[in-house]
Design an enzyme around this catalytic site. Sequence first.
Site, PDB file in Angstrom:
ATOM      1  N   CYS A 179       0.828  -1.210   0.000  1.00  0.00           N
ATOM      2  CA  CYS A 179       0.000   0.000   0.000  1.00  0.00           C
ATOM      3  C   CYS A 179       0.864   1.262   0.000  1.00  0.00           C
ATOM      4  O   CYS A 179       1.136   1.832  -1.048  1.00  0.00           O
ATOM      5  CB  CYS A 179      -0.953  -0.019   1.197  1.00  0.00           C
ATOM      6  SG  CYS A 179      -2.156   1.334   1.182  1.00  0.00           S
ATOM      7  N   CYS A 180       1.308   1.695   1.166  1.00  0.00           N
ATOM      8  CA  CYS A 180       1.933   3.019   1.271  1.00  0.00           C
ATOM      9  C   CYS A 180       3.289   3.115   0.591  1.00  0.00           C
ATOM     10  O   CYS A 180       3.615   4.145  -0.002  1.00  0.00           O
ATOM     11  CB  CYS A 180       2.012   3.431   2.737  1.00  0.00           C
ATOM     12  SG  CYS A 180       0.377   3.605   3.498  1.00  0.00           S
ATOM     13  N   VAL A 181       4.093   2.054   0.666  1.00  0.00           N
ATOM     14  CA  VAL A 181       5.382   2.085  -0.027  1.00  0.00           C
ATOM     15  C   VAL A 181       5.162   2.078  -1.534  1.00  0.00           C
ATOM     16  O   VAL A 181       5.748   2.884  -2.268  1.00  0.00           O
ATOM     17  CB  VAL A 181       6.266   0.904   0.405  1.00  0.00           C
ATOM     18  CG1 VAL A 181       7.490   0.776  -0.500  1.00  0.00           C
ATOM     19  CG2 VAL A 181       6.710   1.077   1.852  1.00  0.00           C
TER      20      VAL A 181
END
Length: 242
Positions: A179-181
């Site tokens: 997700c965030c990476v």
Amino acid sequence: MSVDPMTQDWSEVEAALEKAFSAAMQLYTERGFAGQFGFGRRPAVVTIDLANAWTRPGNVFTCDQRKMNEEIIPGVQRLQKAARANGHPVIHVTTAYQNTNPKDPNSDLGIWPAKSPLLEMKQSDDNELWKIDSRIAPIDGERVIIKKNASGFAGTDLHNYLTSIGVDTVLITGVTASCCVRATVQDALANGFRPVAVKECVGDRIPAAVQYNLFDINAKLGDVRTVDECVDYLSTINMRNI
């Protein structure tokens, strides 16, 4: 009897994925994918969500603790040491919300709570969850950026800050790979930076998610390089003629 995905043995799954990815990479390279951006002239180390909610045990966001303690934290420590010693910026990105009442029209949560337990991430002095892990804590003068979306770029001044100090290469570490990476890598590319996901320094709650997303990032969105390669780059870029 249910199996805890945080403690089960993923080695067979990872071995199967490794075999599948080897064949898939051949297909990609034959079609012209999986090229390399390479390292640029001016790097920055960016940590994504390496805050206590993800790095420490017992939280709803907790990631794979073996990888966190044995690879991610030690690897990020090495990157930070090399960056600081050679005058390269280190930037810490975390997630926090000022108003965690989803029924309040002034809340900054958006619609995220429908998918994720973000009510835990209240930005307050007595809540340790949103604060950067003390093992890789910011030193005086380093930027701490608070995001409210997956990407470190979305709704923050990360792009403007990196541009203002001449950065062209972003060494991205943190969680989660799925997700965030991944979102940060994608936005780094979209904003004209060379995104590098540092292999040992990217984690998730499920090991297989790391393996798949690093494969896919390397095929289409950014470079995946080892921590040793990145430390060498941080330590020698000032001496190179690129």
